[in-house]
Design an enzyme around this catalytic site. Structure first.
Site, PDB file in Angstrom:
ATOM      1  N   LYS A 116     -13.927  -7.025  -5.189  1.00  0.00           N
ATOM      2  CA  LYS A 116     -14.278  -7.329  -3.940  1.00  0.00           C
ATOM      3  C   LYS A 116     -15.817  -7.538  -3.971  1.00  0.00           C
ATOM      4  O   LYS A 116     -16.597  -6.557  -4.314  1.00  0.00           O
ATOM      5  CB  LYS A 116     -13.772  -6.428  -3.064  1.00  0.00           C
ATOM      6  CG  LYS A 116     -12.406  -6.080  -3.033  1.00  0.00           C
ATOM      7  CD  LYS A 116     -11.963  -4.679  -2.177  1.00  0.00           C
ATOM      8  CE  LYS A 116     -10.615  -4.648  -2.067  1.00  0.00           C
ATOM      9  NZ  LYS A 116     -10.036  -3.912  -3.351  1.00  0.00           N
ATOM     10  N   LYS A 142       0.961  -1.144   0.102  1.00  0.00           N
ATOM     11  CA  LYS A 142      -0.084  -0.056  -0.252  1.00  0.00           C
ATOM     12  C   LYS A 142       1.036   1.226  -0.201  1.00  0.00           C
ATOM     13  O   LYS A 142       1.849   1.462   0.965  1.00  0.00           O
ATOM     14  CB  LYS A 142      -0.955   0.098   1.312  1.00  0.00           C
ATOM     15  CG  LYS A 142      -1.904  -1.006   1.235  1.00  0.00           C
ATOM     16  CD  LYS A 142      -3.100  -0.754   0.744  1.00  0.00           C
ATOM     17  CE  LYS A 142      -4.390  -1.615   0.758  1.00  0.00           C
ATOM     18  NZ  LYS A 142      -5.583  -1.124   0.154  1.00  0.00           N
TER      19      LYS A 142
END
Length: 345
Positions: free
Chosen positions: A261, A153
């Protein structure tokens, strides 16, 4: 005669073992709503887990809206799929619970080799944002744990420090040894994005997710054309729930990949649509969890095995089962760089 169901909703707050940093802020706890569908003989459980300020169905009256859909399931005996297109996390929870109750309370949702405990699914390790030394230490932990694909990230600390971190990783581990994926969560200003992507490309990066914030289709399409790095769409897909619009978006932007997702992108039904549309446009895809508990992760992993088959080679984003101090037990475990379901469970 329509099936009679009773649907119960329970809120629960889960707590992270360590703060989870993204470019949008730091998570220390996670609220989920758990739905239980009972038919008098069996009970099925599903997780509804919206992400604040990100999910298209994250709202102040979330519990009330979810209860409305649960009432409809009780009255009709069916999930109102079309009415729930814009409520993906709620739909995903109800889909999971309905599959469990239809399977007589079995947590085996799909008849796949993964669900039977015969094969594992390769997954990436996830390194959360932190300062330079924290991220380097977390990276080393993932490699020691056996991961050969690691997702970083980025976007929360100084870009030069992130670039130095990636350089130090590559100095120690070649791209033959470790596949690096990046997730910017929309952190780059458009004016700086291409320059930053060019700097990152010298380190053999597999792909970068959402380099600029969503909703800028023309800019994103230009980046996908010009970028030396393959670009994957993630947040860009949120709220795009109409099948024709999905096809239009991929035709305009032409990304290398989409990252799916179920809690964000239409539940299992909506993600199946995305995968079918992506294949038509020659766009790759993989599936990840979205900080759900093990209840959601169990369903997502089995869904993944159902859409990609028994011989998955591309690492998926399913390594979030160890995030919480108070997670819900499920027959899942990570062995080296794969997620497995325990046999006969």
């Amino acid at each position: 005669m329509k099936q009679k169901f009773n649907v119960k909703v329970t809120e629960r707050v889960l707590h992270f073992k360590q703060p989870a940093g993204t470019s949008r802020g730091v998570y220390t706890e996670r609220k989920s709503w758990f739905v239980e569908i009972a038919d008098g003989e069996a009970v099925g459980q599903g997780e509804c887990a919206p992400l604040p300020d990100l999910s298209c169905d994250a709202r102040a009256d979330y519990g009330e809206v979810l209860r409305h859909f649960c009432d409809e399931v009780e009255q009709t005996g069916e999930i109102p799929y079309e009415a729930m297109r814009d409520y993906p996390s709620m739909l995903f929870g109800l889909e999971t619970a309905m599959m469990e109750v239809e399977g007589q309370r079995s947590t085996v949702l799909f008849d796949t080799a993964f669900s039977r405990g015969e094969v594992g699914i390769p997954i990436n390790g996830l390194v959360w944002m932190g300062n330079h030394e924290e991220m380097l230490q977390r990276m080393e932990q993932k490699l020691e744990q056996g991961f050969r694909c690691v997702k970083l990230k980025i976007g929360a600390i100084d870009f030069e420090q992130e670039l130095d971190l990636i350089k130090r990783i590559r100095d120690r581990f070649s791209f033959h040894e470790v596949e690096l994926r990046l997730d910017a969560n929309g952190a780059f200003p458009y004016e700086e994005a291409l320059y930053k992507l060019e700097l990152l490309s010298q380190y053999n990066i597999h792909s970068i997710e959402q380099p600029i914030r969503q909703g800028q289709w023309a800019y994103m399409a230009e980046l996908c054309r010009e970028s030396p790095l393959p670009i994957a769409l993630d947040e860009e897909l949120i709220g795009v729930n109409d099948p024709e619009m999905k096809s239009h978006m991929l035709n305009v932007i032409k990304p290398a990949y989409i990252v799916l997702k179920p809690s964000l992108h239409g539940g299992m039904a909506g993600c199946r649509e995305w995968i079918e549309v992506a294949r038509l446009h020659d766009v790759g895809s993989w599936i990840t969890s979205a900080l759900e508990s093990n209840v959601g992760l169990n369903a997502i992993a089995q869904f993944c095995s159902s859409v990609y088959g028994d011989h998955i080679t591309m690492p998926q984003g399913l390594g979030t089962g160890q995030l919480f101090t108070d997670n819900i037990p499920m027959p899942l475990e990570i062995r080296d760089n794969q997620l497995w379901r325990l046999r006969n469970s």
